[in-house]
Design a protein around this motif. Structure first.
Motif, PDB file in Angstrom:
ATOM      1  N   MET A   1       0.848  -1.191   0.000  1.00 18.46           N
ATOM      2  CA  MET A   1       0.000   0.000   0.000  1.00 18.46           C
ATOM      3  C   MET A   1       0.884   1.241   0.000  1.00 18.46           C
ATOM      4  N   ASP A   2       0.390   2.218  -0.717  1.00 16.61           N
ATOM      5  CA  ASP A   2       1.166   3.447  -0.770  1.00 16.61           C
ATOM      6  C   ASP A   2       0.781   4.334   0.400  1.00 16.61           C
ATOM      7  N   ASP A   3       1.346   5.460   0.486  1.00 12.73           N
ATOM      8  CA  ASP A   3       1.110   6.385   1.596  1.00 12.73           C
ATOM      9  C   ASP A   3      -0.304   6.915   1.610  1.00 12.73           C
ATOM     10  N   GLU A   4      -0.862   7.106   0.480  1.00 17.57           N
ATOM     11  CA  GLU A   4      -2.215   7.651   0.434  1.00 17.57           C
ATOM     12  C   GLU A   4      -3.210   6.637   1.008  1.00 17.57           C
ATOM     13  N   ASP A   5      -3.005   5.368   0.619  1.00 22.18           N
ATOM     14  CA  ASP A   5      -3.919   4.349   1.137  1.00 22.18           C
ATOM     15  C   ASP A   5      -3.782   4.214   2.658  1.00 22.18           C
ATOM     16  N   CYS A   6      -2.549   4.324   3.091  1.00 22.65           N
ATOM     17  CA  CYS A   6      -2.336   4.235   4.558  1.00 22.65           C
ATOM     18  C   CYS A   6      -2.983   5.396   5.306  1.00 22.65           C
ATOM     19  N   GLU A   7      -2.828   6.549   4.710  1.00 27.69           N
ATOM     20  CA  GLU A   7      -3.425   7.715   5.376  1.00 27.69           C
ATOM     21  C   GLU A   7      -4.935   7.616   5.367  1.00 27.69           C
TER      22      GLU A   7
END
Length: 282
Positions: free
Chosen positions: A1-7
């Motif tokens: 998962m990229d950072d956007e998905d994590c956020e």
């Protein structure tokens, strides 16, 4: 998962936690309100006296109170009855004590009166012999003396052998009473012996005692046996049936007896000495 998905995922979790916290707070407030309303309702029931949690202990307390009140009432009745019995016992004891004291006082007064009567009888017997002298002396005292007329004294008439003394009649009476009392106290044999040793008169034949009898310290000695007050004795007289009696008083020269019929009589010690009467333990 990229950072956007994590956020995004983190924000969703935070939102979900916030919703859960809000729901928990709402449920907690609701539960508090419900519990508070229940407590208020119970309090109102208690105030109104309708709560089962209040009525059951109250019924137990009331039952205990009734039992203790009943026990206290019974104990009170018992205490009152005990005090009443003690009061009646004290009254009965006081009455019995009063009756015993009255009987004792009656016996004491009766004994004193009997003793006085006995002494008066002794004095009467001792004064009867010279009563004529006594009456003459009293009459001479009552009469007024005339200074211009000589005294005329009536001569005393006596019978039998006698001795004339230069004494007043009252002195002779006092001496005679003293001799009689000494005879009653010391015994006739001893007084007669001492009297005739002092006064030389014609020889007199002394009476011989057939039995030994005397009184010492309130006891009676007769033929080797002692008798005391309260004993039952058997009295025997010649040509008469023996009778029983109780010794009530022992004096110097006589013994007072109480017959079975309640009558009282006296027995002179000189009669026992001469053998006119004989006694023995019953």
């Amino acid at each position: 998962m990229d950072d956007e998905d994590c956020e995004r995922r983190r924000m969703e979790c935070l939102d979900e936690m916030s919703n859960l916290e809000k729901q928990f707070t709402d449920l907690k407030d609701q539960l508090y309100k419900e519990r508070l309303s229940q407590v208020d309702a119970k309090l109102q029931e208690v105030i109104a006296g309708k709560a089962p949690e209040y009525l059951e202990p109250l019924a137990t307390l009331q039952e205990n109170m009734q039992i203790r009140t009943k026990v206290a009432g019974i104990y009170r009745e018992l205490c009152l009855e005990s005090v009443k019995n003690k009061y009646e016992c004290e009254i009965q004891a006081s009455r019995q004590h009063c009756e015993s004291e009255k009987l004792l006082l009656y016996d004491t007064v009766q004994s004193e009166l009997e003793e006085k009567i006995r002494r008066l009888e002794e004095d009467r017997h001792s004064i009867d012999i010279t009563s004529e002298l006594w009456n003459d002396e009293l009459q001479s005292r009552k009469k007024r003396k005339d200074p211009f007329s000589p005294d005329k004294k009536k001569p005393v008439v006596v019978s039998g052998p006698y001795i004339v003394y230069m004494l007043q009649d009252l002195d002779i009476l006092e001496d005679w009473t003293t001799i009689r009392k000494a005879m009653a106290t010391l015994g006739p044999h001893r007084v007669k012996t001492e009297l005739f040793e002092l006064i030389p008169l014609a020889p007199v034949k002394l009476e011989k005692h057939l039995h030994s009898a005397r009184s010492e310290e309130g006891r009676l000695y007769y033929d080797g046996e002692w008798y005391i007050r309260g004993q039952t004795i058997c009295i025997d007289k010649k040509d008469e049936c023996p009778t029983s009696a109780i010794i009530t008083t022992i004096n110097h020269d006589e013994v007072w007896l109480k017959r079975p019929d309640g009558s009282k009589s006296k027995l002179y010690i000189s009669q026992l000495q001469k053998g006119k009467y004989s006694i023995k333990h019953s």
